[in-house]
Design a protein around this motif. Structure first.
Motif, PDB file in Angstrom:
ATOM      1  N   THR A  43      20.754  99.828  57.277  1.00 50.14           N
ATOM      2  CA  THR A  43      21.410 101.118  57.040  1.00 50.14           C
ATOM      3  C   THR A  43      20.516 102.251  57.537  1.00 50.14           C
ATOM      4  O   THR A  43      19.362 102.376  57.107  1.00 50.14           O
ATOM      5  N   CYS A  89      21.787 103.473  49.597  1.00 44.69           N
ATOM      6  CA  CYS A  89      23.107 104.091  49.774  1.00 44.69           C
ATOM      7  C   CYS A  89      24.167 103.216  49.094  1.00 44.69           C
ATOM      8  O   CYS A  89      24.003 101.999  48.997  1.00 44.69           O
ATOM      9  N   GLY A  90      25.272 103.857  48.722  1.00 45.12           N
ATOM     10  CA  GLY A  90      26.451 103.138  48.254  1.00 45.12           C
ATOM     11  C   GLY A  90      26.168 102.211  47.085  1.00 45.12           C
ATOM     12  O   GLY A  90      25.510 102.581  46.105  1.00 45.12           O
ATOM     13  N   THR A  91      26.657 101.001  47.196  1.00 46.64           N
ATOM     14  CA  THR A  91      26.477 100.007  46.136  1.00 46.64           C
ATOM     15  C   THR A  91      24.994  99.773  45.842  1.00 46.64           C
ATOM     16  O   THR A  91      24.591  99.607  44.690  1.00 46.64           O
ATOM     17  N   SER A  92      24.189  99.764  46.884  1.00 46.12           N
ATOM     18  CA  SER A  92      22.754  99.526  46.688  1.00 46.12           C
ATOM     19  C   SER A  92      22.134 100.664  45.874  1.00 46.12           C
ATOM     20  O   SER A  92      21.206 100.453  45.092  1.00 46.12           O
ATOM     21  N   SER A 132      18.647  97.481  50.228  1.00 42.28           N
ATOM     22  CA  SER A 132      19.681  97.415  51.267  1.00 42.28           C
ATOM     23  C   SER A 132      20.115  95.972  51.483  1.00 42.28           C
ATOM     24  O   SER A 132      19.276  95.108  51.734  1.00 42.28           O
ATOM     25  N   GLN A 133      21.388  95.730  51.363  1.00 43.52           N
ATOM     26  CA  GLN A 133      21.907  94.396  51.667  1.00 43.52           C
ATOM     27  C   GLN A 133      21.589  94.034  53.108  1.00 43.52           C
ATOM     28  O   GLN A 133      20.988  93.013  53.404  1.00 43.52           O
ATOM     29  N   SER A 134      22.010  94.910  54.017  1.00 49.75           N
ATOM     30  CA  SER A 134      21.901  94.608  55.454  1.00 49.75           C
ATOM     31  C   SER A 134      20.486  94.759  55.987  1.00 49.75           C
ATOM     32  O   SER A 134      20.117  94.118  56.965  1.00 49.75           O
ATOM     33  N   VAL A 149      33.350  93.670  53.533  1.00 51.65           N
ATOM     34  CA  VAL A 149      32.790  95.022  53.645  1.00 51.65           C
ATOM     35  C   VAL A 149      32.421  95.559  52.263  1.00 51.65           C
ATOM     36  O   VAL A 149      31.413  96.250  52.095  1.00 51.65           O
ATOM     37  N   ALA A 150      33.231  95.226  51.271  1.00 48.68           N
ATOM     38  CA  ALA A 150      32.905  95.655  49.913  1.00 48.68           C
ATOM     39  C   ALA A 150      31.810  94.741  49.365  1.00 48.68           C
ATOM     40  O   ALA A 150      31.995  93.536  49.221  1.00 48.68           O
ATOM     41  N   SER A 151      30.701  95.339  49.048  1.00 49.02           N
ATOM     42  CA  SER A 151      29.551  94.553  48.601  1.00 49.02           C
ATOM     43  C   SER A 151      29.763  94.064  47.175  1.00 49.02           C
ATOM     44  O   SER A 151      30.135  94.833  46.292  1.00 49.02           O
ATOM     45  N   GLN A 191      20.749  92.225  43.740  1.00 46.16           N
ATOM     46  CA  GLN A 191      19.821  93.366  43.721  1.00 46.16           C
ATOM     47  C   GLN A 191      19.375  93.671  42.288  1.00 46.16           C
ATOM     48  O   GLN A 191      18.197  93.924  42.030  1.00 46.16           O
ATOM     49  N   VAL A 235      26.100 100.604  57.980  1.00 43.74           N
ATOM     50  CA  VAL A 235      26.265 101.913  58.605  1.00 43.74           C
ATOM     51  C   VAL A 235      24.966 102.247  59.344  1.00 43.74           C
ATOM     52  O   VAL A 235      24.014 102.761  58.754  1.00 43.74           O
ATOM     53  N   GLU A 248      37.293 101.827  47.947  1.00 39.62           N
ATOM     54  CA  GLU A 248      37.101 101.388  49.331  1.00 39.62           C
ATOM     55  C   GLU A 248      38.090 100.317  49.781  1.00 39.62           C
ATOM     56  O   GLU A 248      38.410 100.252  50.962  1.00 39.62           O
ATOM     57  N   LEU A 257      33.845 102.725  43.041  1.00 37.13           N
ATOM     58  CA  LEU A 257      33.625 102.599  44.495  1.00 37.13           C
ATOM     59  C   LEU A 257      34.386 101.397  45.060  1.00 37.13           C
ATOM     60  O   LEU A 257      35.031 101.479  46.105  1.00 37.13           O
ATOM     61  N   LYS A 258      34.319 100.287  44.324  1.00 36.64           N
ATOM     62  CA  LYS A 258      35.018  99.079  44.805  1.00 36.64           C
ATOM     63  C   LYS A 258      36.508  99.369  44.963  1.00 36.64           C
ATOM     64  O   LYS A 258      37.129  99.012  45.953  1.00 36.64           O
TER      65      LYS A 258
HETATM   66  C1  AGP Z   1      29.651  98.857  49.349  1.00 38.62           C
HETATM   67  O1  AGP Z   1      30.758  98.158  48.956  1.00 38.62           O
HETATM   68  C2  AGP Z   1      29.716  99.571  50.601  1.00 38.62           C
HETATM   69  N1  AGP Z   1      30.455  98.954  51.591  1.00 38.62           N
HETATM   70  C3  AGP Z   1      28.531 100.435  50.984  1.00 38.62           C
HETATM   71  O2  AGP Z   1      28.488 101.437  50.017  1.00 38.62           O
HETATM   72  C4  AGP Z   1      27.127  99.796  51.112  1.00 38.62           C
HETATM   73  O3  AGP Z   1      26.668  99.358  49.870  1.00 38.62           O
HETATM   74  C5  AGP Z   1      26.169 100.831  51.726  1.00 38.62           C
HETATM   75  O4  AGP Z   1      26.630 101.202  52.995  1.00 38.62           O
HETATM   76  C6  AGP Z   1      24.744 100.351  51.808  1.00 38.62           C
HETATM   77  O5  AGP Z   1      24.626  99.216  52.611  1.00 38.62           O
HETATM   78  P1  AGP Z   1      23.298  98.343  52.613  1.00 38.62           P
HETATM   79  O6  AGP Z   1      23.133  97.782  51.255  1.00 38.62           O
HETATM   80  O7  AGP Z   1      23.531  97.301  53.655  1.00 38.62           O
HETATM   81  O8  AGP Z   1      22.168  99.258  52.973  1.00 38.62           O
END
Ligand code: AGP
Length: 610
Positions: free
Chosen positions: A355, A303-306, A350-352, A401-403, A410, A607, A490, A486-487
């Protein structure tokens, strides 16, 4: 999303819990609250807004005790106000609950409880948990029995922590679909949704899995399943330092994380590149040479940046390893009928690692027979524990919050994976070595861009009041255009669109006038000449052109209003350089608009709801 922290021990808990909440604030921040059990019943304080508001409230009206739970909320059910803030309590103020996740059948449960005479104070789904536990409390039965009974009625996802004035030395916590861990100290124990909340106190943690419950008292902890059977759990050690989760002299986490990238991408590459062989060593893949050689399809989901880094990975893999690859939004993938076989590999980014959509997509791919590979930053996160194999990013905690730094790590991880895959299939050693050597040069090249951050800041000053932005790129730099847009969206709340540069003439060109800044991501790569034509099209219509390019180009003279140069590299690695000025541009514009870049409105770092 929301954040949970709880403490049982001998120390005064309120200050410690508020400190923990501050470290979780990046996960969600529309309201916060704390509840203590101190032998004289339960005491609760809640406030709308940031943790600092709750802190002032507690300072003005102190709360005491050494057993407590606290929460920072990102609203899902009910407006962000004091009443809807957690902890939520039952009718008799005997039970307090904090909750991350969503109780899907809360409407039916609420109606049932109201019929039984329970009175609700909030609009939240969480409050049903407090009343369900109240209803299940029977005589002198321990709190955990009532929690089990309550959870057996619940559909949805949860990470919860519960205290009761009838069991004043105890926290009961449980997890289904929302991360939770227990921190181990000497005569004291913690529960948290994120290790950042407790890292200053302990590095020894036990991760709860779905369907597990923790019972914490100053004497010890145990983990049970929801049938009250004891489960033996391993203890993990967290290596992140406290410095890594603090700002280190920067005004914002986001800026710190942008400036960390020379180091973080080095950490992603460390010990993994074999230059001479043009190859990469990736210990955790859990895929044999034969597995990698026989793959016939790769699905990348995120999702998102990933997801943006996934788009770059798709180009890497198809171009170099010649395996059909699709990058899918995790939220879409999970609800369609995708073609997946036992020769498919699902790469989950996924960073986190938490998600909800990405996790569900990974489970769906597994269910359909694919092997899964997680590219995850947070060690021990759910995706990292459930995937079949993985590549940790080693980018350190990302708090903004902004990745930013997760994105570049990645892309590096995807390049490492591509090297391995392609060299096992069809790539020559010469080509592999060329890529590996170019990767090694990237940290210094990023540093040289950061050394000129002031130039980007000047451009930000010029465009800080714009109401729209267009970001255009082609090939490897189209996903960078998406990421740049996106950056900006957001953190600056400026409407921005990322588009493939040549697609512009099929519609968005109508938007261009003297007021429209257009950012071209146009390094000197194989499609540069094509992008020049697109720049001409914008210039002819009066658009203001900001061009990220890689060398002096006479052809651009007179066509661009602002130029930002990045060093030269091979085509596939340009995204790692071209994204840096775009991160800085978004950052400086947001700061100049007076916005809180680390905690943009309506957003949460991870999220964890659908
Ligand atoms: C990026 O700046 C966002 N805040 C968001 O798009 C994020 O990359 C996305 O929610 C996915 O998160 P994750 O990499 O932790 O799965």
């Amino acid at each position: 999303m929301c954040g949970i922290v709880g403490y049982v021990g001998r120390r005064a808990a309120p200050g410690l819990l508020i400190e923990g909440l501050k470290r979780l604030e990046y996960r969600g921040y529309d309201s916060a609250g704390i509840a203590m059990s101190n032998g004289h019943g339960l005491e609760t304080r809640k406030a709308k807004g940031k943790i600092s508001t709750l802190e002032s409230l507690v300072n003005g009206n102190p709360i005491h005790g050494s057993v407590g739970i606290a929460h920072t909320r990102w609203a899902t059910h009910g407006a962000p106000n004091e009443c809807n803030a957690h902890p939520h309590t039952d009718c008799t103020n005997t039970i307090a609950v904090v909750h991350n996740g969503i109780i899907e059948n809360f409407g039916a449960l609420r109606t049932m409880l109201q019929k039984q005479g329970h009175t609700f104070k909030s609009e939240t789904d969480t409050e049903v948990l407090a009343h369900l536990i109240e209803a299940a409390l029977d005589g002198d039965d321990p709190l955990e029995d009532a929690v089990i009974d309550a959870l057996n009625l619940v559909q949805g996802t949860y990470g919860i922590a519960v205290i009761s004035s009838r069991d004043p030395d105890k926290i009961v916590c449980a997890r289904k679909g929302s991360p939770l861990l227990i921190g181990l100290g000497e005569g004291e124990f913690y529960v948290a949704s994120d290790v950042a909340a407790i890292l200053q106190h302990t590095r020894q943690v036990v991760y709860l899995d779905d369907g597990e419950m923790g019972i914490l008292t100053p004497q010890g902890y145990e983990v049970l399943d929801l049938n009250a059977r004891r489960i033996k759990k391993g203890v993990s050690r967290i290596d992140w330092s406290l410095d890594e989760i603090e700002k280190g002299g920067f005004d914002h986490f986001m800026l710190k994380e942008i400036f960390e990238q020379p180091q973080t991408i080095q950490n992603t590459m460390r010990g993994r590149l074999v230059i001479e062989e043009g190859f990469s060593k990736l210990g955790g893949l859990n895929l044999s040479k034969e597995d990698l050689q026989s793959l016939d399809q790769i699905i990348i989901t995120a999702c998102g940046t990933s997801w943006h880094s996934g788009l770059i990975g798709e180009l890497y893999i198809e171009e170099n390893a010649r395996i059909q690859t699709e990058t899918e939004y995790a939220s879409e993938f999970r609800y369609r009928n995708p073609i997946v076989s036992d020769k498919s590999l699902c790469v989950v980014i996924s960073q986190s690692g938490e998600t909800a959509d990405t996790l569900a997509a990974m489970r769906e791919a597994k269910r359909r027979g694919a092997k899964t590979l997680g590219l995850v930053n947070v060690v021990g996160s759910t995706i990292a524990r459930e995937d079949d194999g993985g590549i940790y990013l080693h980018a350190g905690p990302e708090i903004g919050v902004a990745s930013t730094k997760a994105f570049t790590s990645q892309v590096i991880a995807l390049a490492l994976f591509t090297l391995k895959l392609a060299r096992l299939r069809n790539m020559s050693v010469v080509k592999g070595r060329e890529i590996a050597e170019a990767m090694l040069a990237l940290p210094d090249q990023i540093q040289s861009i950061l050394d000129h951050a002031g130039d980007v800041e000047a451009i930000a000053d010029r465009f800080k009041d714009a109401t729209n932005f267009l970001y255009l790129g082609r090939g490897y730099n189209f996903p960078v255009a998406l990421e740049g847009a996106l950056k900006l969206k957001e953190i600056s709340y400026i409407h921005a669109e990322g588009y493939p540069a040549a697609e512009m003439k099929h519609g968005p060109i109508a938007l261009i006038d003297e007021e429209m800044p257009v950012v071209f991501v146009a390094p000197h790569d194989a499609v540069f000449e094509k992008v020049v034509s697109n720049i001409q099209e914008v210039k002819a219509r009066g658009g203001k052109v900001i061009c990220i390019t890689s060398q002096r180009e006479s052809v651009l003279e007179g066509m661009i209003d602002h130029e930002i140069r990045v060093p030269q590299t091979i085509d596939m690695l340009y995204p790692i350089l071209t994204v840096i000025p775009l991160q800085l541009l978004a950052y400086y514009i947001a700061v100049k608009r007076g916005l809180n870049v680390d905690q943009p409105r309506n957003l949460a770092k991870s999220v964890t709801v659908e």
